[in-house]
Design an enzyme around this catalytic site. Structure first.
Site, PDB file in Angstrom:
ATOM      1  N   GLY A  16      -1.874  -9.207  -0.817  1.00 21.25           N
ATOM      2  CA  GLY A  16      -1.938  -9.650   0.772  1.00 21.25           C
ATOM      3  C   GLY A  16      -3.282 -10.281   1.463  1.00 21.25           C
ATOM      4  O   GLY A  16      -3.239 -12.070   1.926  1.00 21.25           O
ATOM      5  N   ASP A  36       4.041  -8.809   8.721  1.00 19.20           N
ATOM      6  CA  ASP A  36       3.978  -7.372   7.774  1.00 19.20           C
ATOM      7  C   ASP A  36       5.180  -6.610   8.983  1.00 19.20           C
ATOM      8  O   ASP A  36       5.554  -6.648  10.445  1.00 19.20           O
ATOM      9  CB  ASP A  36       2.930  -6.495   8.041  1.00 19.20           C
ATOM     10  CG  ASP A  36       2.891  -5.259   7.114  1.00 19.20           C
ATOM     11  OD1 ASP A  36       1.714  -5.408   5.831  1.00 19.20           O
ATOM     12  OD2 ASP A  36       4.092  -4.444   7.373  1.00 19.20           O
ATOM     13  N   VAL A  92       3.997  -7.271  -0.999  1.00 21.28           N
ATOM     14  CA  VAL A  92       4.310  -5.891  -0.541  1.00 21.28           C
ATOM     15  C   VAL A  92       4.009  -4.272  -1.362  1.00 21.28           C
ATOM     16  O   VAL A  92       3.893  -4.929  -2.774  1.00 21.28           O
ATOM     17  CB  VAL A  92       5.630  -5.916  -0.266  1.00 21.28           C
ATOM     18  CG1 VAL A  92       6.237  -6.759   1.246  1.00 21.28           C
ATOM     19  CG2 VAL A  92       6.858  -6.133  -1.533  1.00 21.28           C
ATOM     20  N   THR A 134       1.824  -6.960  -7.785  1.00 20.72           N
ATOM     21  CA  THR A 134       1.582  -6.516  -9.139  1.00 20.72           C
ATOM     22  C   THR A 134       3.023  -6.065  -9.872  1.00 20.72           C
ATOM     23  O   THR A 134       3.536  -5.286  -9.242  1.00 20.72           O
ATOM     24  CB  THR A 134       1.125  -5.716  -9.785  1.00 20.72           C
ATOM     25  OG1 THR A 134       0.002  -5.613  -9.252  1.00 20.72           O
ATOM     26  CG2 THR A 134       0.924  -5.255 -12.103  1.00 20.72           C
ATOM     27  N   CYS A 278      -3.826   0.191  -8.709  1.00 26.68           N
ATOM     28  CA  CYS A 278      -3.734  -0.874  -9.154  1.00 26.68           C
ATOM     29  C   CYS A 278      -3.041   0.501 -11.062  1.00 26.68           C
ATOM     30  O   CYS A 278      -2.240   0.583 -11.745  1.00 26.68           O
ATOM     31  CB  CYS A 278      -3.878  -1.679  -9.856  1.00 26.68           C
ATOM     32  SG  CYS A 278      -3.550  -2.788  -7.930  1.00 26.68           S
ATOM     33  N   LYS A 341     -13.553   3.975  -4.702  1.00 26.32           N
ATOM     34  CA  LYS A 341     -14.657   4.062  -4.877  1.00 26.32           C
ATOM     35  C   LYS A 341     -15.653   3.627  -3.937  1.00 26.32           C
ATOM     36  O   LYS A 341     -14.505   3.436  -2.919  1.00 26.32           O
ATOM     37  CB  LYS A 341     -14.341   1.816  -6.098  1.00 26.32           C
ATOM     38  CG  LYS A 341     -14.106   1.696  -5.361  1.00 26.32           C
ATOM     39  CD  LYS A 341     -13.568   0.246  -6.591  1.00 26.32           C
ATOM     40  CE  LYS A 341     -13.094  -1.186  -6.138  1.00 26.32           C
ATOM     41  NZ  LYS A 341     -13.020  -2.532  -7.299  1.00 26.32           N
ATOM     42  N   ARG A 348      -6.554   5.060  -1.550  1.00 26.96           N
ATOM     43  CA  ARG A 348      -4.645   6.183  -3.110  1.00 26.96           C
ATOM     44  C   ARG A 348      -5.846   5.991  -4.334  1.00 26.96           C
ATOM     45  O   ARG A 348      -6.326   5.897  -4.943  1.00 26.96           O
ATOM     46  CB  ARG A 348      -4.190   4.518  -3.372  1.00 26.96           C
ATOM     47  CG  ARG A 348      -3.385   4.038  -1.575  1.00 26.96           C
ATOM     48  CD  ARG A 348      -2.456   2.733  -2.496  1.00 26.96           C
ATOM     49  NE  ARG A 348      -3.659   1.872  -1.666  1.00 26.96           N
ATOM     50  CZ  ARG A 348      -3.201   0.040  -1.931  1.00 26.96           C
ATOM     51  NH1 ARG A 348      -1.505  -0.291  -1.842  1.00 26.96           N
ATOM     52  NH2 ARG A 348      -3.712  -0.363  -1.374  1.00 26.96           N
TER      53      ARG A 348
END
Ligand code: UDX
Ligand code: UDX
Length: 464
Positions: A16, A36, A92, A134, A278, A341, A348
Site C-alpha cells: 500500500g 492503517d 491489508v 493477493t 508472497c 533479499k 518475512r
C-alpha cells in the site's frame, strides 16, 4: 462513476505505501489518503525526516517527499478516509492461516473481511473497491456479498488490481510496470469502474500495458505469476544439489540455459532458498484452492515447489554443521544478512530465519549483521517460530551494526542476503580476526571464490 478525485488505501505496508505514494506523485489532481490501524506505522510515515519512513525501498523517500502534505496523506482515521473516497484500495495483509480449516495453507481473510464490513458501515455513497492484496480466487465475490448485504444501500463495484512489484525495486516497478492488471465485472457498471481505474494508471502507464480481464482471471493471474517465478527458483535450486554432487557449476548451467530465449535469464539465481511475504503464501494458497476442487495432482505439483525450497534451506544449515566437523555447539557462526533479499528491510519468510533456527537447535552461537534490519525484528522472527523461548533466543543470538564485530572470532560466516556491500568488505581483515580454519558459506553466490580461497578461507557456494 466519473473521474476519480479521492483515493483511500487501507493498509500502509510494503504494498500500500509505495503504490499509493507513486499514484499521488504521478496524479497531483488526485487526493490520496493511506490509513492503517497501526498508529506507530502511520506516525513513522508522517515523520518530519522523510528518511525515517517505516519501509526501506530505493527511491521511496523522494517520491513520498514530493507528494506528502500536498496530495498524499497518512492517517489512522479510517472511517473519515473511507467516507471521503470514491475509490478504496484494500492493501491489508493476508497471511497463511495459523488455525482451523486450511491451517498452514489457506489465506487468512479476516482482515479483508473486517475492511469490507467497515467500508459497508461507513459508506453513504457508491464506491469502487479495489483488491490490492493477493487474494485467493473468488474473494471479490465474498467482499461483494458483505458490502451489498451489510451496507446502507450504497452501490459498490469490486475490482481486482494485483500488485506485481518486487520489494527492493518497488518504486521502479511501479513507475515502469511490465503491465498493470485490472479485473472487473463484465457488465456495463463493471466496465465503468474498470475505466475509472484505467484512467488513474494512464497518467503514467502506456495504455497498451494496461490489461483488463474478468475478476477471476485477474485474481488467479497473481497467484500464477508468483507460482511460476518461485518454481524457477526451486527448479534451479534442485539442479544446484545435483551440480554439487557431479562437479557441474550451477552458475554456468544457469547462464547456458538462460541464453535460450524460450527460457530467459531471470530468476535463475541459485540461492539458500526463496523468502518474502508472497511466494510461499501464494503457492500454498494455490495448493489449497486446487485441493478444494479435488484436483490433487495439481495441488501436489505446486506443493513440491515449496517442499524443494524447505529442503534447500535445511540442507544449507545441515552442510554447515557437517563441514564444521559435525558440531557447531558453542561455535560462533556469523550471519551476513537477515532480510529475504537485498535492498529491503523486510524479513518475512527469510531463509536466514530457518537457517538460524536449525543452527540454534545445534547449540551454535549466532551473530547477525544486516544493513537495514533492526535487532528487535531478528528476535521477533525467531520468537515467532516458537521453537524456543525468547530468553533462549536472546542468549543464542547477538546482533551488531558492525559487520567486522559480527565476524570477529567466528568459526564460520554464512552469507544469507545478497547485499552489494558484502562484496566490498576487507575480507583479509575479516579472515585475520576469525578462528581457524575460517569457513565461508556463500548462500547467495555473490563473493569471488578465487579471491576468498587465496586469502585462506575454506569457501563454499550453492551448486558448486
Ligand atoms: C500484504 C501481503 O503480504 C501481500 O500478500 C498482499 O498482496 C498485500 O498485503 P504488505 O503491504 O507487504 O502486503 O503487508 P504489510 O506490510 O503487513 O502491510 C499491511 C498493513 O495493513 C499493516 O500496516 C497493517 O497494520 C494494516 N492493516 C491490517 C490495517 O490497517 N487494517 C487491518 O484490518 C489489517
Ligand atoms: C515477488 C514477485 O516478484 C512480485 O511480482 C510479487 O508481487 C510479490 O512477490 P518479492 O517477494 O518482493 O516479489 O521478491 P522477489 O524478487 O520475487 O524474490 C523472492 C525471493 O526469491 C527472494 O528471497 C529472492 O532472494 C529469491 N530469488 C529470486 C532467488 O533465490 N533467486 C532468483 O533468481 C530470484
Amino acid at each position: 462513476m466519473g473521474i476519480v478525485k479521492n483515493i483511500c488505501c487501507i493498509g500502509a505496508g510494503y504494498v500500500g505505501g509505495p503504490t499509493m505514494a507513486v499514484i499521488a506523485h504521478k496524479c497531483p489532481h488526485i487526493k490520496v489518503t493511506i490509513v492503517d490501524l497501526n498508529a506507530e506505522r502511520i506516525a513513522a510515515w508522517n515523520d518530519e525526516d522523510v528518511n525515517n519512513i517505516p519501509i526501506y525501498e530505493p527511491g521511496l523517500s523522494e517520491v513520498v517527499q514530493s507528494a506528502r502534505g500536498k496530495n498524499l496523506f497518512f492517517s489512522t482515521d479510517v472511517e473519515k478516509a473511507i467516507d471521503e473516497a470514491d475509490m478504496i484500495f484494500i492493501s491489508v495483509n493476508t497471511p497463511t492461516k495459523t488455525y482451523g480449516l486450511g491451517k498452514g495453507m489457506a489465506a487468512d481473510l479476516k482482515y479483508i473481511e473486517l475492511c469490507a464490513r467497515q467500508i459497508a458501515a461507513v459508506a453513504k455513497t457508491g464506491k469502487i473497491v479495489v483488491e490490492k492484496s493477493t487474494l485467493p480466487v473468488r474473494t471479490a465475490e465474498a467482499i461483494k456479498n458483505i458490502l451489498d448485504n451489510t451496507g446502507n444501500g450504497a452501490k459498490f463495484q469490486i475490482l481486482s488490481n494485483p500488485e506485481f512489484l518486487a520489494e527492493g525495486t518497488a518504486v521502479e516497478d511501479l513507475l515502469h510496470p511490465d503491465r498493470v492488471l485490472i479485473g472487473g465485472d463484465t457488465d456495463a457498471e463493471g466496465k465503468k469502474a474498470i475505466d475509472a481505474l484505467v484512467e488513474v494508471y494512464s497518467n503514467w502507464v502506456p495504455e497498451e500495458k494496461i490489461l483488463t480481464t474478468n475478476v477471476w482471471s485477474s485474481e488467479l493471474s497473481k497467484l500464477t505469476a508468483n507460482a511460476f517465478l518461485a518454481q524457477r527458483v526451486s527448479s534451479i535450486n534442485a539442479m544446484s544439489e545435483l551440480c554439487e554432487r557431479t562437479g557441474a557449476d550451477v552458475n554456468e548451467v544457469a547462464r547456458a540455459i538462460g541464453m535460450d530465449s524460450r527460457i530467459g535469464s531471470k530468476f535463475l539465481k541459485a540461492s539458500v532458498g526463496f523468502g518474502g511475504s508472497c511466494f510461499q503464501k501464494d503457492i500454498l494458497n494455490l495448493v489449497y484452492i486446487a485441493k478444494s476442487y479435488g484436483l490433487n495432482q495439481v495441488a501436489d505439483y505446486w506443493e513440491q515447489v515449496v517442499i524443494m525450497n524447505d529442503h534447500q534451506k535445511q540442507r544449507f544449515a545441515a552442510n554447515i554443521v557437517k563441514t564444521l566437523y559435525n558440531t557447531v555447539s558453542d561455535k560462533k557462526i556469523a550471519f551476513l544478512g537477515w532480510a529475504f533479499k537485498k535492498d529491503t528491510n523486510d524479513t518475512r519468510e527469510s531463509a536466514a530465519i530457518y537457517v538460524a533456527d536449525e543452527l540454534l537447535n545445534e547449540q551454535a552461537n549466532i551473530a547477525v549483521y544486516d544493513p537495514k534490519v533492526e535487532s528487535d525484528v531478528v528476535y521477533r522472527d525467531l520468537n515467532y517460530l516458537d521453537t524456543r523461548s525468547a530468553e533462549q533466543n536472546k542468549l543464542g543470538v547477538s546482533i551488531s551494526d558492525d559487520p567486522y564485530t559480527v565476524c570477529k572470532d567466528a568459526h564460520a560466516i554464512a552469507v544469507l542476503t545478497e547485499w552489494d556491500e558484502f562484496k566490498a568488505y576487507d575480507w583479509q581483515k575479516i579472515y585475520d580476526n576469525m578462528k581457524k580454519p575460517a569457513f565461508v558459506f556463500d548462500g547467495r553466490n555473490i563473493l569471488d571464490g578465487d579471491k576468498m580461497k587465496d586469502i585462506g578461507f575454506i569457501f563454499q557456494q550453492i551448486g558448486k
